[in-house]
Design a protein around this motif. Structure first.
Motif: not given
Length: 171
Positions: A89-91, A118-119, A142-146, A169-171
């Motif tokens: 979660k490092c924006h 989640s970055c 994990s959770d890296l939409p880019g 753990n990526l989409k």
């Protein structure tokens, strides 16, 4: 106030050593550090240990919910003992940050584990730069939409770092 967070004070690094200067910067940005030989995480700037220059060496960095960014990464240039970095979660972390980290020669040798979770500003290009950490044993993403092409990432790391345990753990 932000200027004090991001401006790199090379004189301070020279005076107190890279680990102390990096600790100060990381803690001011909201990250935590753990020193070699210690179990406990340090998260309060006011509890930074005193002592002689070079006495405390950073072994692990947990930058969860911190405001670290590219501009201040030069604080980490002299770190020789960092084995684990968690970026969660490092924006303000983006590809240029990961590319800059992967150029830090001493970190290239010492880093064994990395987690990026989640970055939202990180893409495939930033992740691919991590192949330069030649001793990296474990990478959790994990959770890296880019990040769009996880098959290509897996192939790049299989070629560059065959013994790496890559957990996606990526989409």
């Amino acid at each position: 106030m932000i200027v004090s967070i991001v401006r790199v004070d090379y004189e301070r690094i020279r005076d107190v050593g890279p680990d102390r200067a990096a600790s100060e910067w990381l803690l001011r940005c909201g990250a935590k550090v753990r020193y070699c030989g210690h179990q406990k995480w340090l998260e309060d700037y006011n509890n930074l240990p005193g002592g002689s220059v070079g006495r405390y060496k950073i072994q692990a960095i947990d930058a969860t919910d911190s405001c670290i960014m590219d501009i201040g990464l030069e604080h980490m240039e002299g770190l020789e003992h960092v084995e684990k970095i968690t970026l969660c979660k490092c924006h303000y972390i983006e590809d240029t940050c990961l590319q800059r980290l992967s150029q830090l020669e001493k970190l290239r040798k010492s880093l064994l584990e990395m987690e990026i979770i989640s970055c939202g500003n990180v893409t495939d290009n930033g992740i691919i730069a991590l192949r330069h950490f030649r001793n990296l044993r474990s990478l959790f993403l994990s959770d890296l939409p880019g990040v769009k092409d996880k098959d290509n990432l897996a192939q790049v790391f299989k070629t560059a770092l065959p013994s790496l345990e890559l957990k996606l753990n990526l989409k």
